[in-house]
Design a protein around this motif. Structure first.
Motif, PDB file in Angstrom:
ATOM      1  N   ILE A  22       0.845  -1.190   0.000  1.00 26.60           N
ATOM      2  CA  ILE A  22       0.000   0.000   0.000  1.00 26.60           C
ATOM      3  C   ILE A  22       0.886   1.247   0.000  1.00 26.60           C
ATOM      4  CG2 ILE A  22      -1.730   1.297   1.306  1.00 26.60           C
ATOM      5  CD1 ILE A  22      -2.719  -1.434   2.359  1.00 26.60           C
ATOM      6  N   ASN A  24      -0.362   4.506  -0.242  1.00 26.98           N
ATOM      7  CA  ASN A  24      -1.033   5.662   0.324  1.00 26.98           C
ATOM      8  C   ASN A  24      -1.760   5.249   1.600  1.00 26.98           C
ATOM      9  OD1 ASN A  24      -2.062   8.192   0.663  1.00 26.98           O
ATOM     10  ND2 ASN A  24      -3.660   7.983  -0.883  1.00 26.98           N
ATOM     11  N   PRO A  25      -1.010   4.974   2.669  1.00 28.85           N
ATOM     12  CA  PRO A  25      -1.651   4.461   3.894  1.00 28.85           C
ATOM     13  C   PRO A  25      -2.478   5.525   4.598  1.00 28.85           C
ATOM     14  CG  PRO A  25       0.661   4.897   4.290  1.00 28.85           C
ATOM     15  CD  PRO A  25       0.424   5.141   2.827  1.00 28.85           C
ATOM     16  N   LYS A  26      -3.454   5.055   5.375  1.00 26.71           N
ATOM     17  CA  LYS A  26      -4.281   5.948   6.177  1.00 26.71           C
ATOM     18  C   LYS A  26      -3.656   6.085   7.554  1.00 26.71           C
ATOM     19  CE  LYS A  26      -8.556   4.770   3.873  1.00 26.71           C
ATOM     20  NZ  LYS A  26      -9.921   4.269   4.026  1.00 26.71           N
ATOM     21  N   GLU A  27      -3.908   7.226   8.167  1.00 24.51           N
ATOM     22  CA  GLU A  27      -3.433   7.452   9.526  1.00 24.51           C
ATOM     23  C   GLU A  27      -4.194   6.539  10.483  1.00 24.51           C
ATOM     24  OE1 GLU A  27      -0.982   9.473  10.729  1.00 24.51           O
ATOM     25  OE2 GLU A  27      -0.468   9.871   8.644  1.00 24.51           O
ATOM     26  N   CYS A  28      -3.492   6.038  11.501  1.00 28.03           N
ATOM     27  CA  CYS A  28      -4.143   5.197  12.498  1.00 28.03           C
ATOM     28  C   CYS A  28      -3.379   5.297  13.817  1.00 28.03           C
ATOM     29  CB  CYS A  28      -4.210   3.750  12.044  1.00 28.03           C
ATOM     30  SG  CYS A  28      -2.602   2.953  11.967  1.00 28.03           S
TER      31      CYS A  28
END
Length: 72
Positions: A22, A24-28
């Protein structure tokens, strides 16, 4: 099912490979992600038997069916 887990159930390396691809990872919150990972892949996780399927019921035969048909 999450796209990252599709066809990768039970395989840590396939799951990790998919995650690493991936771009373009999402914030977590990392601690939440670690908890989810350890829950799914921990050595102490319980594996349960599949539930026995139940027979479908005919709600029309229920005594309260008239109440279910009424519109508010």
């Amino acid at each position: 099912m999450l796209l990252a887990m599709k066809n990768k159930r039970g395989s840590k390396s396939a799951f990790v490979d998919e995650l690493m691809s991936i771009t373009n990872p999402k914030e977590c919150v990392i601690s939440e992600l670690q908890t989810l990972y350890s829950t799914a892949f921990g050595s102490d996780t319980a594996i349960y038997q599949k539930l026995t399927p139940i027979k479908p019921i005919a709600i029309e035969g229920m005594a309260e069916f008239d109440y279910l048909q009424k519109q508010p």
